[in-house]
Design an enzyme around this catalytic site. Structure first.
Site, PDB file in Angstrom:
ATOM      1  N   ASP A 105       0.812  -1.213   0.000  1.00  0.00           N
ATOM      2  CA  ASP A 105       0.000   0.000   0.000  1.00  0.00           C
ATOM      3  C   ASP A 105       0.849   1.269   0.000  1.00  0.00           C
ATOM      4  O   ASP A 105       1.398   1.646   1.036  1.00  0.00           O
ATOM      5  CB  ASP A 105      -0.896  -0.033   1.251  1.00  0.00           C
ATOM      6  N   ASP A 299      -1.744   6.029  -4.949  1.00  0.00           N
ATOM      7  CA  ASP A 299      -2.057   5.065  -3.893  1.00  0.00           C
ATOM      8  C   ASP A 299      -2.445   3.689  -4.442  1.00  0.00           C
ATOM      9  O   ASP A 299      -3.565   3.478  -4.880  1.00  0.00           O
ATOM     10  CB  ASP A 299      -3.198   5.657  -3.050  1.00  0.00           C
TER      11      ASP A 299
END
Ligand code: NAG
Ligand code: NAG
Ligand code: NAG
Ligand code: NAG
Ligand code: NAG
Length: 479
Positions: A105, A299
């Site tokens: 992530d 992201d």
């Protein structure tokens, strides 16, 4: 028929720490790559599914008006476990090393693994971390608590040997969750590895990638992703190959041409921020304010593209017949499916506008009504959260590179070899304990800052699968 992107509502913490990024020094270690697996979502054409997508992001970035309100909203992130994983890789932890799958992530900075006591029977099949079985684990005697959208997780911080992609850190700080909300984790994922900067780590710990980069453990101080697309593959299975994550070098067989690097504004990493300087739909450009009002977090842990109300409205204004949804679907837009939508993004000083596949732009299809994967969410309540969050809907269309020095994000065109992996069914990799080519001592000898019990909001969403394409219009989704 369009299939829906999965999404994962990940974690995030919004710490206010403002220390400078340590400058990594290049070194001659061997770069390695590990396979990624993409989990296909359980998806359906309901309002609930849409709301989970949006709320996952709200929760991840702490941009909801309050945690209380998120719980009260009824978006139950616990109930949809099958669809919540996105792109994950594997790490090995402890002595002897044991492999675990973790979400990778770039939108958060903490590493955590479920401990043995964290999971109930319903989540069996997930590998958990037991500190007792590692001779090198050290308990930092620091408690750890995270508030989720519909519950809480708690545990403690410790250090241990962590290996990833052939790189090893001797005493990496991470959290061992001793209690997590049921359904928080979905087999085969055991935790999450944050790949953004230490400045936003809720634990205060230096992220693994930053430790190896800072100590010169990497050939080049960067990491890169190639993410596969299965959204339009009717034969896709729950686990599919997800592409490649590279640490310490790019993989030149996965992209063509140059990598177009653009600096992180201000030169300081928190999220992997870029200024969105160009946005167009079907050739018509959308006017964007200059500066921080157009900053975007790049992201890998978010499925959709989130933007401010004005910017998203201006984008859909270029799509004939589009309409903002209201009520519980607020933030989403519907439009007639008979148009192929070609949205492009441009960042920083770049001259390149990167197109997004129509397959990725379509989030849901209900008969001939499509719902777009760019949604409006006001992020201003979150500390340090930029107005735009650019997730996998975009990242599947490029080779993406996250570079520590100088702090920058680069994109390149996917190669034919990379594109050929889209929709190509195959076995999902399982976690392996590879050989270590480079070992790095931990940066932290002083221990970490105490964890911030209620300062973090972490949520993981999942959703149920259902047949797609039924001509059912629900709620306000009527044009
Ligand atoms: C680079 O990508 C190609 C194509 O997917 C793959 O065969 C190769 O193993 C990768 N190598 C590295 C070092 O990532
Ligand atoms: C680890 O060992 C301690 C002491 O023997 C024990 O109390 C604890 O339950 C063990 N933890 C796990 C997760 O096995
Ligand atoms: C998915 O879309 C890509 C182009 O975006 C196309 O090449 C591929 O054939 C499509 N796959 C399916 C199963 O329709
Ligand atoms: C999308 O738009 C960009 C920029 O206008 C263009 O270069 C690209 O070829 C278009 N792609 C499609 C599939 O129309
Ligand atoms: C659709 O998905 C949502 C979110 O996962 C779930 O709450 C809902 O029950 C599902 N509905 C159907 C009809 O499967």
């Amino acid at each position: 028929m369009h299939f829906l992107p999965y999404s994962l509502a990940l974690s995030c913490m919004l710490s206010l720490v403002t220390e400078s990024l340590a400058i990594p020094t290049p070194s001659p270690a061997t770069p390695v790559s590990i396979p990624l697996v993409r989990r296909r979502p359980k998806r359906n054409n309901t309002d609930e599914w849409l709301q989970l997508q949006r709320d996952a992001v709200v929760a991840k970035y702490g941009i909801g008006k309050s945690a209380q309100q998120k719980r009260a909203s009824g978006y139950n992130l616990l109930g949809n476990q099958d669809g919540d994983a996105s792109f994950y890789g594997s790490i090995a932890v402890g002595t002897p090393p044991v492999g675990y799958n973790v979400i990778l992530d770039t939108g958060s900075s903490d590493l955590w693994l479920a401990g043995s006591s964290a999971l109930s029977d319903t989540t069996s099949g997930i590998s958990t971390f037991n500190p007792n079985t590692s001779s090198t684990f050290k308990d930092l005697q620091t408690s750890f608590q995270i508030t989720y959208g519909s519950g809480a997780a708690q545990g403690f911080l410790g250090t241990d040997v962590v290996q990833m992609a052939g790189l090893k850190v001797d005493a990496q700080t991470f959290a061992v969750a001793t209690a997590v909300t049921e359904d928080l984790l979905n087999s085969p994922v055991s935790g999450l590895m944050g790949l953004a900067f230490e400045t936003i780590a809720s634990s205060g710990a230096t992220p693994f990638w930053q430790t190896v980069a800072t100590n010169g453990g990497l050939d080049q101080p960067l990491m890169a992703f190639q993410l596969t697309r299965f959204t339009n593959d009717t034969q896709a299975r729950d686990l599919e190959p997800g592409g490649t994550f590279n640490l310490g070098a790019v993989n030149t067989s996965l992209f063509t041409g140059d990598i177009d690097f653009q600096d992180i504004p201000g030169g300081q990493g928190t999220y992997w921020i870029q200024e969105l300087t160009g946005l167009s739909a079907n050739g018509a450009s959308v006017e964007l304010p200059a500066g921080a009002a157009s900053y975007a977090a790049i992201d890998t842990g978010t499925t959709l593209v989130i933007g401010p109300t004005d910017g998203i409205a201006a984008l859909y204004a270029q799509i004939p017949g589009s309409q903002a949804l209201t009520g519980q679907n607020e933030g989403y837009y519907a439009y007639p499916c008979n148009a192929n939508i070609n949205v492009t993004l441009r960042f920083g000083q770049s001259t390149i506008s990167w197109p997004i596949s129509d397959d990725d732009f379509v989030l849901q299809q209900r008969g001939n009504i499509c719902i777009g994967s760019f949604i409006a969410v006001d992020t201003s309540a979150g500390s340090q959260v930029p107005p735009w969050i650019v997730g996998d809907v975009f990242l599947k269309n490029v080779y993406s590179v996250f570079r520590a020095t100088p702090p920058s994000v680069g994109f390149a065109k996917l190669s034919a070899a990379a594109i050929a992996q889209n929709g190509a069914d195959g076995p999902a990799p399982s976690p392996t304990v590879g050989s270590v080519v480079s070992t790095v001592a931990s940066v932290e000898t002083e221990g970490v800052r105490s964890s911030k019990p209620n300062g973090a909001v972490k949520v993981r969403a999942a959703w149920s699968w259902a047949a797609v394409g039924a001509a059912v219009l629900l709620g306000s989704c009527v044009l």
